[in-house]
Design a protein around this motif. Structure first.
Motif, PDB file in Angstrom:
ATOM      1  N   VAL A  75       0.840  -1.203   0.000  1.00  0.00           N
ATOM      2  CA  VAL A  75       0.000   0.000   0.000  1.00  0.00           C
ATOM      3  C   VAL A  75       0.870   1.246   0.000  1.00  0.00           C
ATOM      4  O   VAL A  75       0.655   2.190  -0.778  1.00  0.00           O
ATOM      5  N   LEU A  76       1.877   1.243   0.877  1.00  0.00           N
ATOM      6  CA  LEU A  76       2.765   2.396   0.931  1.00  0.00           C
ATOM      7  C   LEU A  76       3.533   2.553  -0.373  1.00  0.00           C
ATOM      8  O   LEU A  76       3.800   3.663  -0.827  1.00  0.00           O
ATOM      9  N   GLU A 111       1.316   4.308  -2.752  1.00  0.00           N
ATOM     10  CA  GLU A 111       1.288   5.733  -2.443  1.00  0.00           C
ATOM     11  C   GLU A 111       2.587   6.403  -2.900  1.00  0.00           C
ATOM     12  O   GLU A 111       2.577   7.510  -3.441  1.00  0.00           O
ATOM     13  N   GLU A 153      -2.480  14.574  -1.411  1.00  0.00           N
ATOM     14  CA  GLU A 153      -3.543  13.655  -0.984  1.00  0.00           C
ATOM     15  C   GLU A 153      -2.965  12.287  -0.605  1.00  0.00           C
ATOM     16  O   GLU A 153      -3.368  11.681   0.395  1.00  0.00           O
ATOM     17  N   HIS A 154      -2.022  11.802  -1.375  1.00  0.00           N
ATOM     18  CA  HIS A 154      -1.424  10.499  -1.074  1.00  0.00           C
ATOM     19  C   HIS A 154      -0.617  10.534   0.219  1.00  0.00           C
ATOM     20  O   HIS A 154      -0.579   9.547   0.956  1.00  0.00           O
ATOM     21  N   THR A 155       0.050  11.663   0.496  1.00  0.00           N
ATOM     22  CA  THR A 155       0.867  11.725   1.717  1.00  0.00           C
ATOM     23  C   THR A 155       0.009  11.925   2.963  1.00  0.00           C
ATOM     24  O   THR A 155       0.543  11.905   4.081  1.00  0.00           O
ATOM     25  N   GLU A 156      -1.282  12.126   2.791  1.00  0.00           N
ATOM     26  CA  GLU A 156      -2.187  12.292   3.928  1.00  0.00           C
ATOM     27  C   GLU A 156      -2.798  10.974   4.391  1.00  0.00           C
ATOM     28  O   GLU A 156      -3.582  10.943   5.330  1.00  0.00           O
ATOM     29  N   SER A 157      -2.438   9.880   3.723  1.00  0.00           N
ATOM     30  CA  SER A 157      -3.006   8.585   4.100  1.00  0.00           C
ATOM     31  C   SER A 157      -2.527   8.176   5.495  1.00  0.00           C
ATOM     32  O   SER A 157      -1.407   8.527   5.902  1.00  0.00           O
ATOM     33  N   PRO A 158      -3.338   7.418   6.257  1.00  0.00           N
ATOM     34  CA  PRO A 158      -2.928   6.975   7.607  1.00  0.00           C
ATOM     35  C   PRO A 158      -1.626   6.189   7.593  1.00  0.00           C
ATOM     36  O   PRO A 158      -0.795   6.344   8.495  1.00  0.00           O
ATOM     37  N   TRP A 215       0.909   6.412   5.494  1.00  0.00           N
ATOM     38  CA  TRP A 215       2.044   7.328   5.278  1.00  0.00           C
ATOM     39  C   TRP A 215       2.385   8.046   6.581  1.00  0.00           C
ATOM     40  O   TRP A 215       3.558   8.109   6.962  1.00  0.00           O
ATOM     41  N   ARG A 216       1.359   8.569   7.243  1.00  0.00           N
ATOM     42  CA  ARG A 216       1.605   9.298   8.484  1.00  0.00           C
ATOM     43  C   ARG A 216       2.176   8.376   9.554  1.00  0.00           C
ATOM     44  O   ARG A 216       3.041   8.774  10.336  1.00  0.00           O
ATOM     45  N   ARG A 248       6.829  14.484   2.198  1.00  0.00           N
ATOM     46  CA  ARG A 248       5.515  15.118   2.416  1.00  0.00           C
ATOM     47  C   ARG A 248       5.651  16.641   2.479  1.00  0.00           C
ATOM     48  O   ARG A 248       4.836  17.373   1.888  1.00  0.00           O
TER      49      ARG A 248
END
Length: 575
Positions: free
Chosen positions: A18-19, A22, A68-73, A75-76, A92
């Protein structure tokens, strides 16, 4: 736009499918944004205003997707992982900075540029100042955005990131630095318009037309001046004056630094044509203000100075103008007609200055018509400012701040970072107009062999190139001496010191001194006397502050001369 992010993100793909998805998506979106920014730059350079809005929209879409992609849970969450996290956070921050710049700076600026025009009421002659106020708002937002982005990037610890990520951050920091320079230039232009059109309310403005045939550090003496009354787009010519309207030989009531008095003597404040002797427009503005105070009882709120070199650049855009006395002035003859031929046609004491004033008035009237390519005019004025032929000072702190850091401000930098600026300036002391024939060349040798104490050697050669057999009018030749006397002022780096002041070729005679600290720099004055066929060569050697690290690349600023001074930069050999 950083180009190395893609390689980094490939390495981060091991963090999970998933990452990885992203990561690849951010890479693609930032690469799209990079390509879009390049297309936008081309369109802006070509003034393709029809394409600019669409290209700005495309850029905004690309950067928004990246964020938007770097705001995914996931990624964070990854940002909290040691080593990996600092890389993800850095990417990010870059994505968010690029997106913020696109939305808050590029899109509003493109919308503004696509529709900007100067509208003047045909009946009242008043300009609509709303577009200028809008430009100031956009610039304020852009500067805040760049400042915020720089602060965010400064918080990235590149010692913990992969090398390509650190390089990407450095690359974007460089881009922000370039953007800061562009915003400063745009702000300077807006400041000039704001002052000229009275955007901030009622003001008195002096247009000072400088005479480069009788040099002073900032260009020459203000042989002709026009007093304007401006208010919210209304511009009224109050009166025209020449240098003969001001008292001569009696110092005006103005405080100047002792270092300035030592270098430039009483001529600085006692003779109007000496007001621009120091390479510092605020000093000239204070002296001009004091001179106007004693002849008219007013202190101008702003000063705009320009010379025939700038007028020639302006005439490239407006086309020729006809002076009230019948002469046709164009970009090809403006400098020679105003600064040389006029003294063969008119009496040098008053008639030549009157002609100078009529010509300047004709060009000003043409400029105020605003019926030409505004962007071409912006380019012309930018070139004039960069050469030192156009400067703006305002008593309003907000307006004056818009010119900070630009040549339009008419000041020397107060630090040696990002550039180490040296100065070589000239002043005529023969009370002549012979500088139409003056030539100069300067060789600067930068010695960084000892990193703890950089050195700078400035060697300047001057000579007059009079046409063979020419008989000059007395006013051009000069009445004070049977030779030409020129003062040369060499300024070293901020905080530096003078190591040596030497005369290599004296001409008829060359004197050295004084040597002082002026404008936060070491300064050396040479006085060179030459007759036809002679040259004068002088050398000043400066030392930087031992241990100071912030010494940028060396550049040289000089008096805007009719015959541009040639500058050669070289590094001292080490070993």
């Amino acid at each position: 736009m950083p180009t190395s992010i893609g390689a980094v993100l490939l390495g981060l793909a091991a963090c999970g499918a998933v990452l990885a998805f992203e990561a690849f998506a951010v890479r693609d979106d930032l690469q799209d944004a990079q390509a879009g920014a390049a297309r936008l730059q081309v369109a802006a350079a070509e003034r393709d205003t029809e394409s600019l809005p669409r290209l700005a929209d495309d850029l905004e879409e690309s950067t928004a997707r990246a964020v938007e992609h770097t705001e995914s849970p996931l990624w964070r969450a990854g940002e909290s992982v040691p080593v990996l996290g600092e890389n993800l956070r850095a990417v990010r921050i870059v994505a968010e900075s690029v997106d913020g710049f696109s939305r808050q700076v590029v899109s509003p600026a493109v919308e503004f540029v696509s529709s900007f025009t100067l509208i003047r009421d045909p009946v009242t002659g008043v300009f609509d100042t709303a577009p200028i106020s809008a430009a100031r708002d956009i610039l304020d937002a852009a500067k805040r955005n760049v400042s915020d982005a720089s602060t965010a990037l400064a918080g990235v610890n590149t010692e913990l990131t992969l090398v390509p990520v650190g390089e990407a951050v450095a690359q974007y920091e460089d881009m922000l630095g370039e953007m800061t320079d562009l915003l400063d230039q745009a702000g300077a232009g807006v400041a000039g318009l704001s002052a000229l059109l009275g955007v901030d309310g009622p003001a008195t403005i002096v247009l000072a037309f400088l005479n480069n045939a009788e040099l002073a550090a900032l260009g020459g003496g203000p042989a002709a001046q026009t007093l304007l009354s401006v208010d919210n787009g209304s511009v009224t010519v109050v009166e025209h004056v020449t240098s003969y309207d001001f008292p001569q030989g009696v110092p005006a009531d103005v405080a100047v630094d002792e270092s300035a008095r030592l270098l430039y003597d009483d001529i600085l404040t006692a003779h109007i044509n000496g007001a621009f002797s120091r390479p510092d427009l605020p000093t000239a503005a204070a002296i001009l203000g004091a001179q106007w105070q004693r002849i008219r009882g007013i202190r101008p709120d702003g000063i705009i100075s320009l010379d025939p070199i700038a007028l020639a650049m302006i005439l490239e855009v407006t086309g020729p103008v006809t002076v009230s006395s019948g002469e046709v002035l164009d970009s090809g003859n403006a400098v020679s007609l105003l600064l040389n031929q006029a003294y063969f046609l008119y009496d040098g004491r008053t008639e030549a200055d009157d002609f100078f004033q009529r010509a300047a008035d004709a060009v000003f009237t043409r400029v105020m018509a605003a019926d030409y390519d505004l962007w071409a005019m912006a380019d012309a004025l930018s070139r004039a400012a960069e050469y030192g032929s156009l400067m703006v000072w305002s008593s309003d702190p907000e307006t004056d701040a818009l010119t900070a850091g630009t040549r339009l401000q008419g000041t020397l930098p107060t630090s040696n970072d990002p550039e180490t600026v040296l100065g070589v300036y000239f002043r005529d002391r023969s009370s002549s107009k012979a500088d139409f024939y003056l030539h100069a060349e300067t060789v600067v040798t930068t010695n960084t062999c000892d990193a703890a104490a950089p050195g700078y050697t400035v060697e300047t050669r001057i000579w007059f190139d009079f046409p063979p057999g020419i008989e000059l009018p007395v006013f051009v030749e000069g009445e004070l001496y049977d030779f030409n006397r020129t003062e040369v002022f060499a300024y070293g780096p901020v905080g530096g010191s003078v190591v040596e002041a030497a005369v290599l070729e004296a001409g008829t005679a060359t004197a050295t001194g004084p040597i002082v600290d002026d404008l936060g720099r070491p300064a050396v004055k040479f006085t060179i006397d030459l007759v036809r066929g002679q040259a004068g060569v002088v050398r000043a050697t400066f030392a930087g502050v031992p241990g100071e690290k912030a010494y940028g690349p060396t550049i040289v600023r000089s008096t805007p001369m009719i015959n541009p001074m040639t500058v050669t930069l070289q590094d001292a050999p080490c070993g």
